[in-house]
Design an enzyme around this catalytic site. Sequence first.
Site, PDB file in Angstrom:
ATOM      1  N   CYS A  31       0.786  -1.149  -0.023  1.00 32.19           N
ATOM      2  CA  CYS A  31      -0.009   0.016   0.135  1.00 32.19           C
ATOM      3  C   CYS A  31       0.922   1.189   0.130  1.00 32.19           C
ATOM      4  O   CYS A  31       1.663   1.707   0.955  1.00 32.19           O
ATOM      5  CB  CYS A  31      -0.899  -0.203   1.227  1.00 32.19           C
ATOM      6  SG  CYS A  31      -1.608   1.478   1.680  1.00 32.19           S
ATOM      7  N   CYS A  34       0.163   3.980   2.731  1.00 37.28           N
ATOM      8  CA  CYS A  34       0.539   3.512   4.046  1.00 37.28           C
ATOM      9  C   CYS A  34       2.150   3.572   4.222  1.00 37.28           C
ATOM     10  O   CYS A  34       2.688   3.884   5.236  1.00 37.28           O
ATOM     11  CB  CYS A  34       0.183   1.680   4.127  1.00 37.28           C
ATOM     12  SG  CYS A  34      -1.480   1.355   3.766  1.00 37.28           S
TER      13      CYS A  34
END
Length: 110
Positions: A31, A34
């Site tokens: 991600c 993230c």
Amino acid sequence: MTVHNITTADAFKDALKENKTVMLDCFATWCGPCKAIAPILANHSKEEQFKDIYFAKIDVDDLPELSQELGITAMPTFMLFKDGEMEPAEKLVGANPNALVAMLKKHAKP
């Protein structure tokens, strides 16, 4: 402090029991957002004003059962737990640094 890497559901439940306030970062290694917000969270974990908050993170792909139990549908998801409760006091979905700081300040001891 630091951001503690939680690797089992039991370790997460222990963290809830042992700490009055727990900030949980639910992330995935693939991600991009993230990865972008992780260093920001790490910096906040070292700030004096947040010293009473236990910072933790889980990789949703490593702990799918816990992720499902917590209702994680997107990454990153930040959840703030208080007083050992499994139900989060507050939840933030998405890599929004300003909202993250606001959530931390709201739950930090004065």
